[in-house]
Write a protein that holds these residues in place. Structure first.
Motif, short mmCIF file in Angstrom:
data_model
loop_
_atom_site.label_atom_id
_atom_site.label_comp_id
_atom_site.label_asym_id
_atom_site.label_seq_id
_atom_site.Cartn_x
_atom_site.Cartn_y
_atom_site.Cartn_z
N ASN A 49 43.44 66.23 -10.74
CA ASN A 49 44.33 67.27 -11.23
C ASN A 49 43.46 68.51 -11.54
O ASN A 49 42.24 68.42 -11.61
CB ASN A 49 45.15 66.78 -12.43
N PRO A 50 44.06 69.67 -11.68
CA PRO A 50 43.26 70.90 -11.82
C PRO A 50 42.29 70.86 -13.00
O PRO A 50 41.16 71.36 -12.89
CB PRO A 50 44.32 71.98 -12.00
N ALA A 51 42.69 70.26 -14.10
CA ALA A 51 41.79 70.21 -15.25
C ALA A 51 40.59 69.33 -14.96
O ALA A 51 39.44 69.67 -15.30
CB ALA A 51 42.56 69.69 -16.47
N GLU A 52 40.82 68.20 -14.31
CA GLU A 52 39.70 67.32 -13.95
C GLU A 52 38.76 68.04 -12.98
O GLU A 52 37.53 67.94 -13.10
CB GLU A 52 40.22 66.05 -13.28
N ALA A 53 39.36 68.73 -12.03
CA ALA A 53 38.55 69.43 -11.03
C ALA A 53 37.64 70.46 -11.70
O ALA A 53 36.47 70.61 -11.34
CB ALA A 53 39.47 70.11 -10.01
N GLU A 58 29.32 76.45 -5.71
CA GLU A 58 29.61 77.40 -4.63
C GLU A 58 29.66 76.70 -3.28
O GLU A 58 30.34 77.14 -2.35
CB GLU A 58 28.55 78.51 -4.58
N ALA A 59 28.91 75.62 -3.13
CA ALA A 59 28.84 74.94 -1.84
C ALA A 59 29.98 73.94 -1.63
O ALA A 59 29.99 73.21 -0.64
CB ALA A 59 27.49 74.22 -1.69
N GLY A 60 30.94 73.91 -2.54
CA GLY A 60 32.13 73.09 -2.29
C GLY A 60 31.95 71.61 -2.55
O GLY A 60 32.67 70.78 -2.00
N VAL A 61 30.99 71.26 -3.42
CA VAL A 61 30.76 69.84 -3.70
C VAL A 61 32.00 69.20 -4.32
O VAL A 61 32.33 68.05 -4.04
CB VAL A 61 29.51 69.66 -4.60
N LEU A 62 32.71 69.98 -5.14
CA LEU A 62 33.95 69.44 -5.71
C LEU A 62 34.92 69.01 -4.60
O LEU A 62 35.53 67.95 -4.67
CB LEU A 62 34.61 70.50 -6.60
N ARG A 63 35.03 69.85 -3.60
CA ARG A 63 35.93 69.51 -2.49
C ARG A 63 35.45 68.24 -1.78
O ARG A 63 36.23 67.38 -1.40
CB ARG A 63 36.00 70.69 -1.51
N TYR A 64 34.13 68.13 -1.58
CA TYR A 64 33.59 66.92 -0.96
C TYR A 64 33.99 65.68 -1.75
O TYR A 64 34.46 64.68 -1.19
CB TYR A 64 32.06 67.00 -0.85
N ILE A 65 33.83 65.74 -3.05
CA ILE A 65 34.13 64.55 -3.88
C ILE A 65 35.64 64.30 -3.91
O ILE A 65 36.09 63.16 -3.78
CB ILE A 65 33.55 64.72 -5.29
N ASP A 66 36.41 65.36 -4.05
CA ASP A 66 37.87 65.22 -4.11
C ASP A 66 38.40 64.60 -2.82
O ASP A 66 39.20 63.66 -2.85
CB ASP A 66 38.49 66.60 -4.35
N ASP A 68 36.16 80.29 6.42
CA ASP A 68 37.60 80.51 6.46
C ASP A 68 38.22 80.53 5.08
O ASP A 68 38.95 81.42 4.70
CB ASP A 68 38.24 79.32 7.19
N ASN A 69 37.95 79.49 4.38
CA ASN A 69 38.62 79.30 3.11
C ASN A 69 37.75 78.45 2.20
O ASN A 69 37.92 77.25 2.09
CB ASN A 69 39.97 78.59 3.36
N PRO A 70 36.78 79.08 1.59
CA PRO A 70 35.81 78.31 0.84
C PRO A 70 36.33 77.81 -0.51
O PRO A 70 35.65 77.08 -1.21
CB PRO A 70 34.66 79.29 0.64
N HIS A 71 37.54 78.24 -0.87
CA HIS A 71 38.02 77.89 -2.21
C HIS A 71 38.69 76.53 -2.22
O HIS A 71 39.33 76.12 -1.28
CB HIS A 71 38.98 78.95 -2.71
N THR A 72 38.53 75.87 -3.33
CA THR A 72 39.17 74.58 -3.47
C THR A 72 40.61 74.81 -3.93
O THR A 72 40.95 74.64 -5.07
CB THR A 72 38.40 73.73 -4.48
N ASP A 73 41.43 75.24 -2.98
CA ASP A 73 42.79 75.59 -3.38
C ASP A 73 43.76 74.43 -3.19
O ASP A 73 44.92 74.52 -3.55
CB ASP A 73 43.27 76.84 -2.63
N VAL A 74 43.28 73.36 -2.61
CA VAL A 74 44.11 72.16 -2.49
C VAL A 74 43.32 71.00 -3.07
O VAL A 74 42.14 70.86 -2.79
CB VAL A 74 44.46 71.86 -1.01
N LEU A 75 43.96 70.22 -3.89
CA LEU A 75 43.31 69.03 -4.42
C LEU A 75 44.02 67.81 -3.86
O LEU A 75 45.25 67.76 -3.84
CB LEU A 75 43.38 69.03 -5.95
N LEU A 76 43.24 66.85 -3.39
CA LEU A 76 43.82 65.64 -2.81
C LEU A 76 43.80 64.47 -3.79
O LEU A 76 44.49 63.49 -3.60
CB LEU A 76 43.07 65.24 -1.53
N PHE A 77 43.00 64.60 -4.83
CA PHE A 77 42.95 63.51 -5.81
C PHE A 77 43.00 64.02 -7.25
O PHE A 77 43.87 63.63 -8.04
CB PHE A 77 41.71 62.64 -5.61
#
Lengths: 579, 209
Positions: free
Chosen positions: B43-47, B69-77, B32-41
């Protein structure tokens, strides 16, 4: 007004569930206090989630609730063990305490349902007879059990029939059985179910051990291979060890004894109820009840002439100590735990290690207990060598990866890609002798959220422990070679963990009130009506998984307790006496 | 974010969900939306810094997605906004240390360095993590690596493992209700087993959530 019951059971797990069933069926009004939830089938309808259960320990207590600290010796300061996702989310191995909630440790266990052997009950004598008194580990408090295999055999059989065990007995009434373990102690009859479906990675182990002249057998498991007592057969989902069961095929007291106890109408089961203190009469010789806090944090005092601690060996000890019950200084002593000697191989053929349960596999008992071969390492007691073929999800596989491979970059990625589906594991459970320097007490500084001291473990691996792992590593290496392993590696003989779900001995049973905590039936020498039942009663510790013996002791204790209170007359007594 | 699927009030959320073939459910959930377009923790530079780090722990290759590509950043965030919140400071401070190492190695931030330079830094972090268990930077790396593996191989419900990249890499069929006796036979080609996620199992059970 303080509520009165005939008996209070603290912890509705492996032993507590059984005690609750036996006592309520005999007509006793029982209060069951369980610090975890009362689980229903809905809780585990979908549990195929490695992060939730295995990595984050969803059904075990976390360090913030149940801190346990560890130090290697008296001079060191203990630190909180990082189990259950850890204080800092470290990559240290997760070695948690048993699950909490109805079913306790039997919710998540790997179902290995071994009886101890005859010699395991007389380890001290057997070592002295074979190697001479001088060979006994210096300074150890190793002793023979006050009961023998024959005393416990009828209760092992009750576990097998009532809880539901699958397997193939190797020795029925002294006659060896085709396909069973030729080193089995005698069984009165076979297990009620045949072995579960064999894991796809097990045949190489079986063929290799046979070629080496060993005698592989399918492990006895507390897991249905057929429909049994209204519960279905295992469906081989591969999320078993560390996970609850989604189809009720695993023999956990959550689906066996606890519902049976509730059905009597005599069990008042209170989940989210954490016992803070045990109360006794003013002279301390008779138990009176307990104080517990409920899920909203409110304290309640409840009374009964019988209080049974079945909250796991370590928590039993903590409750005794925070209640000031330790008249002879023996509570918390004789700590023993297993060293698993993990050994991983990469086999040429695919093992599909995600299929079926952890222990849907074979073991060899050729080197077990008193059968340990003469050796140059001074190892006095042996262990089974167990093949592990299922329940291996990718994150856990990463934790088991070849230590020689770089753990980042394409090395990591390609290693997982090329090896995961070929992994095979073996473990042994080498014996720990009890020493005065290995014990549990209350941590002087670390407290839980109710302000009570954490349990502190003082333990380190002894030379004999490390030598046992090394010796059994040689046997595993031989098997791995014979399996044609492309690569293999083994755990350190002195691994970083000092706690698992296999901790025992800390409220030792015995006939002498000066050197033990409970009698054979779990009643404390110093306090009438107060029982501590389970692995804490073990006197020595061989190479088998503890739970079958924990549950046999629960049946034994329940029967004797009912006899002592006169309530046993309400139901037919089982034949056979216990020394 | 995938979080919009089936998580809102019954009426409004279901209206936005397209018809889904149940056997394709995990695709709908994750592509649906594989991009990390929302951050919950973060900031964009840290991400961006963290994404570049996890990308070197499990790198992508042509035809084979890596941790980024597998969205690990989103998992951690998402984890840091919830279950892993006690580690928020560890991550913030760790990323500052990573930035410091990057400045010493070249110019700009870690994410701006070329791949060989980033790999030299990761090799250092790995070495420190092994040699000195008490060193904060090494400890930070060990935690990030652990979470990278978790996000890459965990169920996609946690925000990572997009398109089941981790499971496809190693051949893990995922959240299976059962394996048949046939499938349990040695030598069975497990790549023939359709992969399922926790979400798929819930759908198969019916509307019991």
């Amino acid at each position: 007004m303080t509520q009165q019951f005939d008996a209070i059971i603290v912890g509705l797990g492996s032993a507590g569930g059984i005690m609750a069933e036996q006592l309520t069926k005999a007509g006793l009004r029982v209060l069951g206090l369980e610090k975890g939830p009362e689980y229903t089938d809905d809780d585990f309808a979908v549990k195929q989630d490695e992060l939730r259960y295995y990595q984050r320990g969803a059904i075990v207590a976390g360090v913030s609730v149940d801190p346990v600290t560890w130090r290697p010796d008296d001079r060191a300061t203990a630190r909180v063990l990082p189990w259950s996702a850890g204080v800092l989310g470290t990559d240290e191995p997760l070695y948690g305490l048993p699950s909490i909630g109805t079913g306790g440790g039997t919710l998540h266990w790997g179902c290995a349902a071994y009886r101890f052997r005859e010699a395991d009950f007389r380890m001290r004598s057997a070592i002295a007879e074979r190697f001479g008194e001088g060979a006994l580990p210096e300074g150890s408090t190793l002793a023979d059990w006050p009961i023998g295999y024959g005393d416990l055999e009828p209760y092992y059989e009750r576990v097998e029939q009532e809880q539901g065990i699958s397997g193939r007995a190797g020795n029925i009434g002294g006659v060896l059985q085709e396909g069973g373990n030729p080193f089995d102690p005698p069984h009165a009859r076979d297990y009620p179910m045949p072995p579960v479906a064999q894991g796809p990675g097990d045949p190489p182990f079986v063929r290799a051990t046979q070629r080496l002249g060993l005698h592989p057998f399918r492990q006895p498991l507390a897991l249905n291979s057929t429909e049994y007592r209204g519960r279905p057969a295992c469906v081989n989902c591969g999320f078993c060890h560390g996970y609850p069961c989604h189809v009720r095929a695993k023999s956990t007291t959550q689906v066996t004894s606890v519902p049976a106890a509730k059905a009597t109408g005599n069990l008042d089961l209170r989940p989210h109820s954490r016992v803070l203190r045990i109360h006794r009469t003013a002279d301390g010789t008779q138990v009176r009840g307990v104080t517990y806090v409920d899920g909203s944090g409110r304290a309640h005092r409840v009374e009964a002439p019988i209080v049974i601690l079945t909250a796991y060996a370590l928590e039993n000890v903590r409750l005794l100590l925070v209640s000031g019950i330790n008249g002879n200084g023996q509570v918390g002593h004789h700590f023993m735990t297993h060293n698993f000697g993990w050994f991983t191989s990469i086999l040429p053929e695919a093992t599909n290690p995600f299929m079926g349960t952890f222990n849907a596999s074979s073991a060899v008992d050729d080197y077990t207990s008193e059968l340990v071969p003469d050796n140059d390492l001074g190892v006095l007691w042996g262990s089974p060598i167990i093949s592990v073929t299922g329940d291996l999800q990718p994150i856990e596989a990463y934790h088991n990866m070849d230590p020689r491979v770089r753990r980042w970059g394409l090395d990591l990625k390609h290693w997982m890609r090329d090896n995961y589906r070929h992994m095979h594991r073996m473990y042994s459970q080498t014996t720990n002798f009890p020493y005065p320097r290995h014990y549990c007490d209350l941590d002087p500084t670390v407290k839980d959220r109710w302000g009570q001291p954490a349990l502190r473990i003082t333990h380190d691996w002894e030379d004999h422990d490390a030598n046992s792992v090394t010796l059994f590593g040689r046997y595993k290496e031989r098997i791995a070679h014979e399996m044609g392993a492309r690569a293999y590696w083994m755990d350190s003989p002195r691994p970083p963990y000092h706690l698992s779900t296999h901790d025992v001995g800390v409220h030792r049973m015995g006939e002498d009130p000066a050197t033990s905590v409970t009698d054979v039936h779990g009643e404390l020498h110093e306090c009438r009506g107060l029982y501590a039942v389970g692995g804490g009663q073990f006197v020595s510790y061989g190479g088998y998984n503890p739970n079958q013996t924990v549950q046999a002791l629960a049946y034994l204790s329940a029967e004797e307790l009912l006899r002592r209170t006169g309530a046993g007359a309400l139901r037919p007594a089982t034949a056979g006496t216990v020394a | 974010m995938a979080a919009s699927v089936g998580r809102g009030p019954p009426g409004s959320a279901t209206a936005r969900i397209p018809e889904i073939d149940p056997s394709e459910a995990h695709r709908a959930m994750t592509t649906d939306n594989p991009h990390t377009d929302v951050l919950l923790f973060f900031n964009p530079a840290e991400a961006r810094e963290l994404d570049a780090l996890v990308d070197r722990i499990i790198p992508g290759e042509p035809g084979s997605p890596g941790a980024s590509e597998a969205g690990v950043l989103r998992y951690i965030d998402q984890g840091l906004a919830g279950f892993l919140r006690d580690l928020q400071t560890t991550y913030r401070r760790g990323l500052l240390e990573l930035g410091e190492l990057a400045r010493r190695s070249g110019r700009g931030r870690f994410a701006d360095l070329d791949i060989p330079t980033r790999e030299r830094i990761v090799a250092d972090l790995d070495r420190i993590g092994r040699e000195d268990p008490d060193d904060f930077t090494g400890q930070f790396f060990r935690i990030v690596r652990e979470h990278t593996v978790q996000g890459f191989f965990g169920d996609p419900a946690y925000g990572g493992n997009t398109d089941l990249a981790g499971w496809r890499l190693v051949g893990f069929p995922g959240a299976q209700w059962s394996y048949t006796p046939d499938q349990m036979q040695p030598g069975f080609d497990a790549s023939r087993i359709p992969m399922f996620t926790v979400s798929d199992l819930y759908r198969r059970l019916g509307d019991h959530r």
